[in-house]
Design a protein around this motif. Structure first.
Motif, PDB file in Angstrom:
ATOM      1  N   VAL A 146      45.833  39.141  30.720  1.00 16.03           N
ATOM      2  CA  VAL A 146      45.092  38.903  31.932  1.00 16.03           C
ATOM      3  C   VAL A 146      45.293  39.806  32.990  1.00 16.03           C
ATOM      4  CG1 VAL A 146      45.416  37.084  33.865  1.00 16.03           C
ATOM      5  CG2 VAL A 146      45.726  36.363  31.420  1.00 16.03           C
ATOM      6  N   LYS A 147      46.119  40.614  33.121  1.00 12.73           N
ATOM      7  CA  LYS A 147      46.399  41.919  34.031  1.00 12.73           C
ATOM      8  C   LYS A 147      44.883  42.824  33.735  1.00 12.73           C
ATOM      9  CE  LYS A 147      51.064  41.507  35.296  1.00 12.73           C
ATOM     10  NZ  LYS A 147      52.556  42.182  35.229  1.00 12.73           N
ATOM     11  N   LYS A 148      45.027  43.099  32.335  1.00 12.02           N
ATOM     12  CA  LYS A 148      43.985  43.947  31.977  1.00 12.02           C
ATOM     13  C   LYS A 148      42.595  43.389  32.219  1.00 12.02           C
ATOM     14  CE  LYS A 148      46.532  46.130  28.129  1.00 12.02           C
ATOM     15  NZ  LYS A 148      46.418  46.421  26.534  1.00 12.02           N
ATOM     16  N   ASN A 149      42.569  42.154  32.208  1.00 15.90           N
ATOM     17  CA  ASN A 149      40.964  41.744  32.434  1.00 15.90           C
ATOM     18  C   ASN A 149      40.890  41.433  34.014  1.00 15.90           C
ATOM     19  OD1 ASN A 149      40.434  41.272  29.910  1.00 15.90           O
ATOM     20  ND2 ASN A 149      41.091  39.039  29.727  1.00 15.90           N
ATOM     21  N   LEU A 150      41.889  41.439  34.752  1.00 16.38           N
ATOM     22  CA  LEU A 150      41.643  41.451  36.079  1.00 16.38           C
ATOM     23  C   LEU A 150      41.268  43.017  36.682  1.00 16.38           C
ATOM     24  CD1 LEU A 150      42.270  40.871  39.221  1.00 16.38           C
ATOM     25  CD2 LEU A 150      44.627  41.422  38.873  1.00 16.38           C
ATOM     26  N   LEU A 151      41.946  44.054  36.063  1.00 11.33           N
ATOM     27  CA  LEU A 151      41.640  45.365  36.363  1.00 11.33           C
ATOM     28  C   LEU A 151      39.952  45.514  35.806  1.00 11.33           C
ATOM     29  CD1 LEU A 151      44.657  47.150  35.497  1.00 11.33           C
ATOM     30  CD2 LEU A 151      43.901  46.542  37.523  1.00 11.33           C
ATOM     31  N   LYS A 152      39.718  45.255  34.787  1.00 11.96           N
ATOM     32  CA  LYS A 152      38.461  45.236  34.175  1.00 11.96           C
ATOM     33  C   LYS A 152      37.404  44.665  35.153  1.00 11.96           C
ATOM     34  CE  LYS A 152      39.292  45.444  29.321  1.00 11.96           C
ATOM     35  NZ  LYS A 152      38.857  44.817  28.082  1.00 11.96           N
ATOM     36  N   GLU A 153      37.622  43.451  35.764  1.00 14.86           N
ATOM     37  CA  GLU A 153      36.769  42.733  36.822  1.00 14.86           C
ATOM     38  C   GLU A 153      36.691  43.579  38.048  1.00 14.86           C
ATOM     39  OE1 GLU A 153      34.342  40.483  38.629  1.00 14.86           O
ATOM     40  OE2 GLU A 153      34.614  40.480  36.459  1.00 14.86           O
ATOM     41  N   ILE A 154      37.783  44.063  38.493  1.00 15.09           N
ATOM     42  CA  ILE A 154      37.906  45.024  39.730  1.00 15.09           C
ATOM     43  C   ILE A 154      37.026  46.270  39.381  1.00 15.09           C
ATOM     44  CG2 ILE A 154      39.155  46.321  41.075  1.00 15.09           C
ATOM     45  CD1 ILE A 154      41.429  44.278  40.659  1.00 15.09           C
ATOM     46  N   GLN A 155      37.147  46.932  38.473  1.00 15.64           N
ATOM     47  CA  GLN A 155      36.556  48.214  38.102  1.00 15.64           C
ATOM     48  C   GLN A 155      35.176  48.032  37.700  1.00 15.64           C
ATOM     49  OE1 GLN A 155      39.703  49.346  35.483  1.00 15.64           O
ATOM     50  NE2 GLN A 155      40.223  51.342  36.665  1.00 15.64           N
ATOM     51  N   HIS A 156      34.814  47.123  36.807  1.00 15.72           N
ATOM     52  CA  HIS A 156      33.478  47.085  36.593  1.00 15.72           C
ATOM     53  C   HIS A 156      32.694  45.781  37.066  1.00 15.72           C
ATOM     54  CE1 HIS A 156      34.835  50.004  33.531  1.00 15.72           C
ATOM     55  NE2 HIS A 156      35.830  49.286  33.098  1.00 15.72           N
ATOM     56  N   GLY A 157      33.167  44.977  37.793  1.00 11.89           N
ATOM     57  CA  GLY A 157      32.416  43.904  38.364  1.00 11.89           C
ATOM     58  C   GLY A 157      31.689  42.882  37.272  1.00 11.89           C
ATOM     59  N   ILE A 158      32.581  42.739  36.229  1.00  9.76           N
ATOM     60  CA  ILE A 158      31.620  41.790  35.440  1.00  9.76           C
ATOM     61  C   ILE A 158      31.035  40.508  35.791  1.00  9.76           C
ATOM     62  CG2 ILE A 158      32.148  40.736  33.028  1.00  9.76           C
ATOM     63  CD1 ILE A 158      34.381  42.847  32.499  1.00  9.76           C
ATOM     64  N   VAL A 159      31.840  39.891  36.771  1.00 10.15           N
ATOM     65  CA  VAL A 159      31.414  38.456  37.323  1.00 10.15           C
ATOM     66  C   VAL A 159      30.717  38.897  38.476  1.00 10.15           C
ATOM     67  CG1 VAL A 159      31.945  36.360  37.915  1.00 10.15           C
ATOM     68  CG2 VAL A 159      33.062  37.125  35.815  1.00 10.15           C
ATOM     69  N   SER A 160      31.278  39.753  39.455  1.00 10.91           N
ATOM     70  CA  SER A 160      30.940  39.985  40.670  1.00 10.91           C
ATOM     71  C   SER A 160      29.536  40.722  40.789  1.00 10.91           C
ATOM     72  CB  SER A 160      31.860  40.426  41.580  1.00 10.91           C
ATOM     73  OG  SER A 160      32.270  41.804  41.110  1.00 10.91           O
ATOM     74  N   GLY A 161      29.332  41.412  39.697  1.00  9.78           N
ATOM     75  CA  GLY A 161      28.222  42.327  39.647  1.00  9.78           C
ATOM     76  C   GLY A 161      28.301  43.598  40.788  1.00  9.78           C
ATOM     77  N   ASN A 162      29.508  43.916  41.209  1.00 12.45           N
ATOM     78  CA  ASN A 162      29.678  44.836  42.344  1.00 12.45           C
ATOM     79  C   ASN A 162      30.948  45.679  41.764  1.00 12.45           C
ATOM     80  OD1 ASN A 162      29.031  46.109  44.727  1.00 12.45           O
ATOM     81  ND2 ASN A 162      29.446  44.546  45.937  1.00 12.45           N
ATOM     82  N   PRO A 163      30.809  46.495  40.970  1.00 14.52           N
ATOM     83  CA  PRO A 163      32.119  47.344  40.578  1.00 14.52           C
ATOM     84  C   PRO A 163      32.858  48.033  41.791  1.00 14.52           C
ATOM     85  CG  PRO A 163      30.179  47.960  39.250  1.00 14.52           C
ATOM     86  CD  PRO A 163      29.699  47.046  40.358  1.00 14.52           C
ATOM     87  N   GLY A 164      34.023  48.008  41.689  1.00 19.38           N
ATOM     88  CA  GLY A 164      35.129  48.709  42.706  1.00 19.38           C
ATOM     89  C   GLY A 164      34.972  48.283  44.041  1.00 19.38           C
ATOM     90  N   HIS A 165      34.596  47.021  44.341  1.00 17.90           N
ATOM     91  CA  HIS A 165      34.589  46.145  45.374  1.00 17.90           C
ATOM     92  C   HIS A 165      35.528  44.963  45.409  1.00 17.90           C
ATOM     93  CE1 HIS A 165      31.078  48.943  46.067  1.00 17.90           C
ATOM     94  NE2 HIS A 165      30.947  48.544  47.360  1.00 17.90           N
ATOM     95  N   LEU A 166      36.028  44.690  46.486  1.00 18.82           N
ATOM     96  CA  LEU A 166      36.534  43.371  46.621  1.00 18.82           C
ATOM     97  C   LEU A 166      35.552  42.205  46.420  1.00 18.82           C
ATOM     98  CD1 LEU A 166      38.469  44.357  50.023  1.00 18.82           C
ATOM     99  CD2 LEU A 166      39.657  43.400  47.967  1.00 18.82           C
ATOM    100  N   ASP A 167      35.959  41.128  45.930  1.00 19.76           N
ATOM    101  CA  ASP A 167      35.221  39.724  45.669  1.00 19.76           C
ATOM    102  C   ASP A 167      36.116  38.705  46.296  1.00 19.76           C
ATOM    103  OD1 ASP A 167      33.192  38.489  44.953  1.00 19.76           O
ATOM    104  OD2 ASP A 167      34.015  37.814  42.838  1.00 19.76           O
ATOM    105  N   THR A 168      36.823  38.990  47.134  1.00 26.67           N
ATOM    106  CA  THR A 168      37.750  37.787  47.506  1.00 26.67           C
ATOM    107  C   THR A 168      37.647  37.566  48.909  1.00 26.67           C
ATOM    108  OG1 THR A 168      39.511  40.090  47.845  1.00 26.67           O
ATOM    109  CG2 THR A 168      39.548  38.289  45.975  1.00 26.67           C
ATOM    110  N   GLY A 169      38.079  36.249  49.468  1.00 26.30           N
ATOM    111  CA  GLY A 169      38.208  35.994  51.082  1.00 26.30           C
ATOM    112  C   GLY A 169      39.814  36.594  51.459  1.00 26.30           C
ATOM    113  N   GLN A 170      40.138  35.740  52.314  1.00 29.62           N
ATOM    114  CA  GLN A 170      41.348  36.010  53.122  1.00 29.62           C
ATOM    115  C   GLN A 170      42.438  35.833  52.488  1.00 29.62           C
ATOM    116  OE1 GLN A 170      41.881  33.453  56.585  1.00 29.62           O
ATOM    117  NE2 GLN A 170      43.329  34.929  57.346  1.00 29.62           N
ATOM    118  N   PHE A 171      42.877  34.789  51.628  1.00 30.89           N
ATOM    119  CA  PHE A 171      44.063  34.902  50.782  1.00 30.89           C
ATOM    120  C   PHE A 171      43.910  35.763  49.815  1.00 30.89           C
ATOM    121  CE2 PHE A 171      45.031  30.780  52.987  1.00 30.89           C
ATOM    122  CZ  PHE A 171      46.305  30.913  53.340  1.00 30.89           C
ATOM    123  N   GLY A 172      42.692  35.638  49.279  1.00 30.32           N
ATOM    124  CA  GLY A 172      42.509  36.486  48.033  1.00 30.32           C
ATOM    125  C   GLY A 172      42.629  38.068  48.200  1.00 30.32           C
TER     126      GLY A 172
END
Length: 462
Positions: free
Chosen positions: A277-303
């Motif tokens: 799960v941690k590896k998949n989190l890092l993949k999502e941050i680095q590659h933006g698989i769901v967000s479509g925006n690699p290397g960017h935040l995809d979170t709000g205030q708490f996130g």
């Protein structure tokens, strides 16, 4: 405390956070904004607390705030009868029952929010204990913490074991003001009370509170009360996993950054799945698989705050530098490029002083101070341990940094660290100052092509 670095943008992110927090600390409380609502909201309180403690001497301030939050819990059930709390009146189509309304701010009580907002009664005393080794606020807050958890028990479904929505449209909010549109959120970029995202969010927060308060009970010698909370936690964690986990790809809910972070942070992820799960989190941050925006935040205030905490715990200052200095949407560098000297209310804000703003909310708001906690904890690498011990693990060479200088005072003395790279040798000269009678553990990891460490001991420092 302070922090400075060879990266002007990174330093400006820290400086903006300092300016923003100072503007939000007024009237003896941390508020959402200094000009509109001016309420002591629990979201702004919790997401800035580590940054504030690292940067200022805040022991007395937060000890007072812990009392404020305990007092707010004592007033549960009295809010609507005695005030015009917007948690009762703001949404005519889905007004809550009076008995369901919980305080979302302290000592002001008013405003919308959700279970995570009042979780400040748990988080504030915990952080005081962790940084200052002061157990008294924890002792004083425990009755209020137990009363709050008892209130939440009323909304747990006996079949699913999950915390169910309560409090109306403004009473069960999830992550606030994300960069993306929320699924079934009616075109909103906030996780409103009727969304599946809010269900995941609030159940993970409930689990966090059960685990934290049970640990406090054990610390205070209350074994029976601890056991009761632990039994509830043992039911809730597996229930969250069962309801939100996607076994086909090892993701949670829709696979966004916060959908990984919340179960990991709260302890809902089974031990055998944590690494994947941690590896998949890092993949999502680095590659933006769901967000479509690699290397960017995809979170709000708490996130954003919880993502920062997660990456600090995973020792990934490199990713924190990357996401905090992005000058394209959404990001802190993006805010600075638009001309902001503080943090505005939403990622999709128009530039300040815009003649034709598309969206111009509050220009100084508490939504995004959460990034501030990593400057001292990950970049400077200072971590306060129990019994006046300190771990120092500076992020040498991360993000092409050439030097860093930082200082903090956790209440038992000055801690300072500075390092710089020498050229052309590409070695590092490091200076560390710790308080008298403290013990420090220094761990050196270097990157960016740096060849070694030049050691020099000074009896006045080491």
């Amino acid at each position: 405390g302070y922090l400075n670095s060879s990266n002007p943008l990174l330093t400006q992110v820290y400086t903006n956070t300092v300016t923003n927090f100072q503007g939000l600390t007024t009237g003896g409380m941390s508020v959402d904004c200094p000009h509109r609502e001016r309420l002591g909201y629990g979201d702004a309180e919790q997401t800035a607390i580590e940054f504030a403690m690292n940067t200022y001497r805040t022991a007395r301030f937060y000890s007072k705030r812990a009392i404020d939050w305990s007092d707010s819990v004592d007033l549960m059930g009295m809010i609507c009868q005695n005030s015009s709390a917007r948690g009762c009146t703001r949404h005519k189509l889905d007004p809550p029952k009076w008995s369901e309304v919980i305080p979302h701010s302290a000592p002001t009580l008013d405003g919308g929010g959700g279970p995570a907002w009042l979780a400040a009664v748990v988080t504030v005393p915990l952080e005081i204990y962790k940084l200052y080794n002061d157990i008294e606020p924890l002792k004083k807050a425990l009755p209020a913490q137990l009363a709050y958890l008892k209130k939440l028990d009323e909304y747990v479904d006996n079949n699913t074991k999950l915390l169910m929505p309560f409090g109306g449209f403004w009473g069960f909010l999830g992550d606030w003001l994300t960069p993306h549109l929320v699924v079934n959120g009616g075109g909103s970029n906030s996780e409103h009370s009727n969304t599946t995202q809010a269900m995941l969010f609030n159940n993970c927060w409930y689990l966090y509170m059960l685990n934290t308060v049970s640990n406090s009970c054990r610390l205070l010698g209350l074994k029976e009360q601890a056991s009761v909370l632990e039994e509830k936690s043992k039911l809730l964690g597996p229930a969250i996993h069962k309801h939100f986990f996607n076994a086909n790809n090892n993701t949670y809910l829709y696979g966004r950054q916060s959908h990984y972070i919340l179960p990991l942070w709260s302890g809902a992820v089974p031990e055998h799945l944590q690494e994947i799960v941690k590896k998949n989190l890092l993949k999502e941050i680095q590659h933006g698989i769901v967000s479509g925006n690699p290397g960017h935040l995809d979170t709000g205030q708490f996130g954003t705050w919880l993502l920062t905490k997660m990456l600090v715990s995973m020792n990934r200052p490199d990713l924190l530098v990357e996401i905090s200095t992005q000058n394209t949407y959404p990001g802190y560098g993006y805010f600075i490029k638009l001309g902001f000297e503080t943090w505005p209310e939403a990622w999709n804000v128009s530039p300040p002083r815009s003649n034709k703003p598309k969206f111009l909310p509050s220009q100084m708001h508490g939504c995004y101070n959460g990034i501030g906690s990593y400057f001292h904890n990950a970049l400077a690498g200072i971590k306060i341990l129990p019994n006046y011990e300190i771990e120092i693990r500076p992020a040498i060479g991360v993000g092409n940094l050439k030097w860093i200088s930082a200082e903090m005072n956790p209440g038992f003395g000055r801690i300072a660290i500075s390092w710089h790279v020498t050229y052309p040798q590409q070695c590092v000269i490091l200076s560390v100052v710790i308080p008298p009678n403290a013990v420090a553990y220094l761990q050196l990891n270097v990157s960016g092509g740096i060849k070694g460490i030049k050691e020099k001991y000074n009896n006045d420092i080491w």
